[in-house]
Design an enzyme around this catalytic site. Sequence first.
Site, PDB file in Angstrom:
ATOM      1  N   LYS A   8     -44.068  11.990   2.070  1.00  0.00           N
ATOM      2  CA  LYS A   8     -44.084  11.623   0.655  1.00  0.00           C
ATOM      3  C   LYS A   8     -45.007  10.424   0.427  1.00  0.00           C
ATOM      4  CE  LYS A   8     -40.957  10.129  -2.994  1.00  0.00           C
ATOM      5  NZ  LYS A   8     -39.576   9.962  -3.433  1.00  0.00           N
TER       6      LYS A   8
ATOM      7  N   GLU B 183     -44.332   6.596  11.957  1.00  0.00           N
ATOM      8  CA  GLU B 183     -44.139   7.667  12.939  1.00  0.00           C
ATOM      9  C   GLU B 183     -45.047   8.855  12.617  1.00  0.00           C
ATOM     10  OE1 GLU B 183     -41.785   6.054  11.300  1.00  0.00           O
ATOM     11  OE2 GLU B 183     -40.070   5.601  12.593  1.00  0.00           O
TER      12      GLU B 183
ATOM     13  N   GLY C 289     -36.792  11.853  -0.569  1.00  0.00           N
ATOM     14  CA  GLY C 289     -37.131  12.468   0.721  1.00  0.00           C
ATOM     15  C   GLY C 289     -36.061  13.429   1.205  1.00  0.00           C
ATOM     16  N   ARG C 290     -34.790  13.020   1.144  1.00  0.00           N
ATOM     17  CA  ARG C 290     -33.720  13.864   1.689  1.00  0.00           C
ATOM     18  C   ARG C 290     -33.344  15.014   0.754  1.00  0.00           C
ATOM     19  NH1 ARG C 290     -32.504   8.732   0.719  1.00  0.00           N
ATOM     20  NH2 ARG C 290     -30.943   8.143  -0.839  1.00  0.00           N
TER      21      ARG C 290
ATOM     22  N   GLU D  26     -27.622   8.506   4.282  1.00  0.00           N
ATOM     23  CA  GLU D  26     -28.705   7.726   3.653  1.00  0.00           C
ATOM     24  C   GLU D  26     -28.443   7.601   2.147  1.00  0.00           C
ATOM     25  OE1 GLU D  26     -33.172   8.768   3.413  1.00  0.00           O
ATOM     26  OE2 GLU D  26     -33.074   7.607   5.254  1.00  0.00           O
TER      27      GLU D  26
ATOM     28  N   HIS E 181     -15.356  23.259  23.079  1.00  0.00           N
ATOM     29  CA  HIS E 181     -15.335  23.012  24.524  1.00  0.00           C
ATOM     30  C   HIS E 181     -15.875  21.631  24.859  1.00  0.00           C
ATOM     31  CE1 HIS E 181     -14.057  27.057  25.639  1.00  0.00           C
ATOM     32  NE2 HIS E 181     -14.685  27.414  24.531  1.00  0.00           N
TER      33      HIS E 181
ATOM     34  N   LYS F 141     -38.104  -1.539   9.843  1.00  0.00           N
ATOM     35  CA  LYS F 141     -39.531  -1.158   9.801  1.00  0.00           C
ATOM     36  C   LYS F 141     -40.402  -2.404   9.867  1.00  0.00           C
ATOM     37  CE  LYS F 141     -39.104   2.927   6.773  1.00  0.00           C
ATOM     38  NZ  LYS F 141     -39.462   3.518   5.494  1.00  0.00           N
TER      39      LYS F 141
HETATM   40  O1  F6P Z   1     -37.222   5.729   6.285  1.00  0.00           O
HETATM   41  C1  F6P Z   1     -36.470   6.611   5.532  1.00  0.00           C
HETATM   42  C2  F6P Z   1     -37.339   7.531   4.734  1.00  0.00           C
HETATM   43  O2  F6P Z   1     -37.917   6.867   3.679  1.00  0.00           O
HETATM   44  C3  F6P Z   1     -36.564   8.743   4.273  1.00  0.00           C
HETATM   45  O3  F6P Z   1     -35.872   8.535   3.113  1.00  0.00           O
HETATM   46  C4  F6P Z   1     -37.644   9.767   4.171  1.00  0.00           C
HETATM   47  O4  F6P Z   1     -37.111  11.047   4.138  1.00  0.00           O
HETATM   48  C5  F6P Z   1     -38.426   9.467   5.425  1.00  0.00           C
HETATM   49  O5  F6P Z   1     -38.389   8.064   5.533  1.00  0.00           O
HETATM   50  C6  F6P Z   1     -39.828   9.968   5.470  1.00  0.00           C
HETATM   51  O6  F6P Z   1     -40.627   9.433   4.450  1.00  0.00           O
HETATM   52  P1  F6P Z   1     -42.043  10.021   4.108  1.00  0.00           P
HETATM   53  O7  F6P Z   1     -41.881  11.418   3.641  1.00  0.00           O
HETATM   54  O8  F6P Z   1     -42.588   9.118   3.035  1.00  0.00           O
HETATM   55  O9  F6P Z   1     -42.894   9.965   5.343  1.00  0.00           O
END
Ligand code: F6P
Length: 551
Positions: free
Chosen positions: A208, A214, A268-269, A354, A385, A513
Amino acid sequence: MPTFSLPASPTFQALEQQLQQARTWQVRDLFKQDSGRFDALSFEGAGLFVDFSKNIIDRHTLYLLCDLARDADLSTKRDAMFAGDKINQTEHRAVLHTALRRPAGDHLHVDDQNVIADVQAVLDRMSSFAERVRSGDWQGHDGRAITDIVNIGIGGSYLGPKMTCQALRPFAHPRLKTHFVSNVDGHDLAALLPQLDAATTLFIIASKTFTTSETMTNAQSARAWFLRNAPESELARHFVAVSTQTDLVTQFGIDAANMFPFWDWVGGRYSVWSAIGLSLMLSIGSEQFKAFLAGAHAMDRHFQTAPLESNLPVLMGLIGIWNRNFLGSDSISIAPYHQDLALFPGYLQQLEMESNGKRVHTDGTTVEVATCPVIWGDTGTNGQHAYFQLLHQGTDVMPVDFIAALKPSHTLPHHQERLLANCFAQSEAFMRGKSADEVRSEMRAQGIAESQIEQLVAHRTFPGNRPSTTILLDSLTPATLGALIALYEHKVFVQGVIWGLNSFDQWGVELGKVLAKNIESELTGAPHPDRHDGSTNGLIARARNAAGKTA
Ligand code: F6P
């Protein structure tokens, strides 16, 4: 609108009194006393059947919980979300993932823009791209069809696409393998790259913000790998992006024509319904993707129109409040009795924790009660199990959500009956338990000596009265999966309203972060012991030593 406070609500005292009674109940006795209990406490909507009757509730409890929802003005707040009001106040944003699944031709204006038309335009672009890739018309740089799709993203840009691709694998295109890389740990991408042929691989950079460390690290490494195997002029055939940030996407080197946008009003979620779902659409095709959206829309309509007393997300949210804030449970175990839903518990961890893992009200005041419980789980029968021992006989009572499909998508004989038998048996065992007397008579019938019986009786006793909810799908399809996810999304909304939270921001992920950025500069450059505590300095020093850096 003032923040709602659960303990200050007019119905709170009545629920506390109800709790005094509920503490005396054995749910198995409630079934004996009320032959209509199952029918009265099970509900249907949007193709899902939900049995709440094994919870520690009665009809009056639900009646009071619905009053609580009225105290909190739930219906008005729900309508405000659907209407596009800026209910995410800390980020000044509307919350409109529901607009992503509304039918073409609907209208919804946000800031003078018909967002439904925007959504449909992107869906059309996604559909034609997906159909070109699926048909083989979109080719890699040596003229062969794409065989591997790699979604690079994390959080909501990963969990939803991966979970849904796995859940709908019977619908997957036979030529296309979907892969997901999320972790900044290079072991993730490094393990995948040798399996790929650059000429037949399509990377989707899903972010987004297009700044997430990452994702950007993995995207740059994937790009470098591609350029070692193919000329730069071919990048456009092999890299597409899903983002809200056109400038950053083009700076990365992806053609704006190969970017699928979405909007800041999609959290995002909650984004699997948007272009973030591109990997799913590539896998199952645009028609099935639209069925997925339609299933969620059916649950949206149910949430908007069904009376509170038979409204699935409302009841699920309220019973969750009852379990958390009155009966005192602090986790929920999610038990999908469907292997294709193996990733669903992990998906719900982000969705629920979240969203509602917060301790201040929307106005910044401190919440007086416990909020989001821990969400965890694994597929049945695997969990049986492993950790079900604790659920049956441990000291903590943890409600369980059982999820099963009545019809399988495989044809192997015997499995389905055995699977469902286990699912239903577990919820029965949690509720019914086994008393010391039952244990004794069972052991006597087996001819076991009295002295041995008394040694074992406490170990073989089950307290029972452990609450669970069972969700039944007819079969796992794009439509029922859409409805199931939307059920949980709206449950989260309901609970956020009762706890008075903003369920749509996530400030809690920020601190780590920022600190990671500082520490990374000390792992690569000069250390700054003045910035940290003794433990963190010690860990940094060990990592620097391991990398051969001088102090
Ligand atoms: O760090 C949490 C977050 O902002 C989530 O809410 C989101 O889904 C994820 O990081 C990834 O964010 P992006 O789509 O901006 O890379």
